[in-house]
Scaffold this motif. Structure first.
Motif, PDB file in Angstrom:
ATOM      1  N   PRO A 173      46.977  40.630  40.006  1.00 20.63           N
ATOM      2  CA  PRO A 173      46.804  41.005  41.414  1.00 20.63           C
ATOM      3  C   PRO A 173      45.666  40.202  42.041  1.00 20.63           C
ATOM      4  N   TYR A 174      45.890  39.667  43.212  1.00 22.71           N
ATOM      5  CA  TYR A 174      44.893  38.762  43.805  1.00 22.71           C
ATOM      6  C   TYR A 174      43.581  39.466  44.093  1.00 22.71           C
ATOM      7  N   GLN A 175      43.628  40.764  44.373  1.00 24.28           N
ATOM      8  CA  GLN A 175      42.371  41.482  44.592  1.00 24.28           C
ATOM      9  C   GLN A 175      41.561  41.575  43.309  1.00 24.28           C
ATOM     10  N   GLU A 176      42.255  41.692  42.179  1.00 23.04           N
ATOM     11  CA  GLU A 176      41.564  41.731  40.894  1.00 23.04           C
ATOM     12  C   GLU A 176      40.929  40.380  40.586  1.00 23.04           C
ATOM     13  N   ILE A 177      41.626  39.301  40.930  1.00 26.01           N
ATOM     14  CA  ILE A 177      41.093  37.963  40.697  1.00 26.01           C
ATOM     15  C   ILE A 177      39.781  37.780  41.459  1.00 26.01           C
ATOM     16  N   ARG A 178      39.777  38.158  42.731  1.00 23.25           N
ATOM     17  CA  ARG A 178      38.574  38.001  43.552  1.00 23.25           C
ATOM     18  C   ARG A 178      37.426  38.852  43.025  1.00 23.25           C
ATOM     19  N   LYS A 185      38.101  48.306  49.779  1.00 20.16           N
ATOM     20  CA  LYS A 185      39.563  48.371  49.859  1.00 20.16           C
ATOM     21  C   LYS A 185      40.201  47.947  48.538  1.00 20.16           C
ATOM     22  N   LEU A 186      39.843  48.646  47.475  1.00 16.53           N
ATOM     23  CA  LEU A 186      40.374  48.318  46.160  1.00 16.53           C
ATOM     24  C   LEU A 186      41.833  48.761  46.026  1.00 16.53           C
ATOM     25  N   SER A 187      42.577  47.993  45.249  1.00 18.52           N
ATOM     26  CA  SER A 187      43.990  48.288  45.015  1.00 18.52           C
ATOM     27  C   SER A 187      44.150  49.119  43.745  1.00 18.52           C
ATOM     28  N   VAL A 188      45.184  49.930  43.709  1.00 19.34           N
ATOM     29  CA  VAL A 188      45.453  50.754  42.524  1.00 19.34           C
ATOM     30  C   VAL A 188      45.971  49.906  41.380  1.00 19.34           C
ATOM     31  N   ASP A 189      46.345  48.663  41.655  1.00 22.96           N
ATOM     32  CA  ASP A 189      46.900  47.791  40.611  1.00 22.96           C
ATOM     33  C   ASP A 189      45.835  47.110  39.770  1.00 22.96           C
ATOM     34  N   ILE A 190      44.578  47.285  40.131  1.00 26.34           N
ATOM     35  CA  ILE A 190      43.506  46.599  39.421  1.00 26.34           C
ATOM     36  C   ILE A 190      43.302  47.195  38.033  1.00 26.34           C
ATOM     37  N   ASP A 191      43.186  46.316  37.035  1.00 24.82           N
ATOM     38  CA  ASP A 191      42.939  46.730  35.657  1.00 24.82           C
ATOM     39  C   ASP A 191      41.428  46.677  35.409  1.00 24.82           C
ATOM     40  N   TYR A 192      40.764  47.827  35.535  1.00 28.03           N
ATOM     41  CA  TYR A 192      39.312  47.854  35.407  1.00 28.03           C
ATOM     42  C   TYR A 192      38.855  47.585  33.981  1.00 28.03           C
TER      43      TYR A 192
END
Length: 249
Positions: free
Chosen positions: A38-43, A193-200
């Protein structure tokens, strides 16, 4: 964690770069861009890793009084809010990867070109500080930093060298501070604005890899050829950038 090999890549990159006093943020971003994350996770991952790898260097620069705050403040004051704005700006995943691809290609060129200025003792013609120019430069790079997920040092450092802004040592110190404050600002923007798809768990694992590699590398006096490292990174970043542009153009 899926894609466990990224952990090893981050460990090696942090080890090599920290041993010569650098963070390798562009390499982390290039590696992440090669995976369908997910691009938000990359950033978010890239920004957090930036903080981890540069905070120690900033401390050393401050301790050794190598930071010219009068010249740094105009750049950072403009860059911090712009980095936040870039981080909170709503863009589609396709737009993000297009901007990222172009950014990596430009970064690869800047990494490849040797932009070292004269030695400190011969730098009598260092450019006079310009608040307007420094603010414009910092604000522009800061916005791109928050938007893409980089610290911005990969752009700031060569540009300051070309402008003969100061000595190489002072420019390195300025870039470290710039990366740190922009990354922190970008993180705050991403957190809004975090996404639920992020793998913390993956983010935490990669942060641990960077921390471990950085701690080991910074304590070893390995004589890497800095120019070779920069150009190897340029190739990696260029390949990643072209691959992204082919995929999303």
């Amino acid at each position: 964690m899926g894609h466990w090999e990224i952990f090893l890549f981050f460990l090696i990159i942090a080890f090599v770069y920290s041993s010569v006093g650098f963070g390798g943020g562009s390499s982390y971003l290039a590696v992440l861009a090669m995976y369908s994350l997910p691009y938000q996770e990359i950033r978010l991952t890239a920004l957090i890793c930036n903080v981890i790898v540069v905070v120690g260097g900033v401390y050393i620069y401050i301790k050794n009084k190598q930071i010219d705050w009068k010249k740094i403040l105009p750049i950072t004051f403009a860059s911090v809010p712009m980095a936040y704005l870039g981080a909170i700006l709503k863009i589609s995943q396709e737009t993000f990867f297009l901007i990222l691809g172009i950014t990596l290609v430009i970064a690869a060129v800047l990494l490849w070109v040797k932009t070292d200025v004269k030695k400190e003792e011969n730098l009598a013609e260092a450019s006079k500080p310009s608040i307007l120019r420094n603010s414009f430069l910092g604000g522009g790079i800061g916005f791109l930093s928050g938007l893409v997920g980089i610290g911005g040092g990969i752009f700031l450092s060569p540009l300051l060298n070309l402008l003969k802004w100061d000595t190489p040592r002072k420019i390195a110190a300025t870039s470290s501070v710039f990366i740190l404050v922009n990354s922190i600002s970008g993180i705050f923007g991403q957190m809004s604005k975090l996404s639920v798809d992020i793998d913390y768990f993956r983010i935490l694992s990669l942060c641990l890899a960077v921390f471990a590699g950085g701690q080991i590398g910074s304590r070893m006096s390995l004589k890497w050829n800095l120019l070779v490292i920069k150009r190897m990174t340029a190739v990696l970043v260029l390949v990643a950038g072209i691959n992204i542009l082919i995929k999303y153009w």
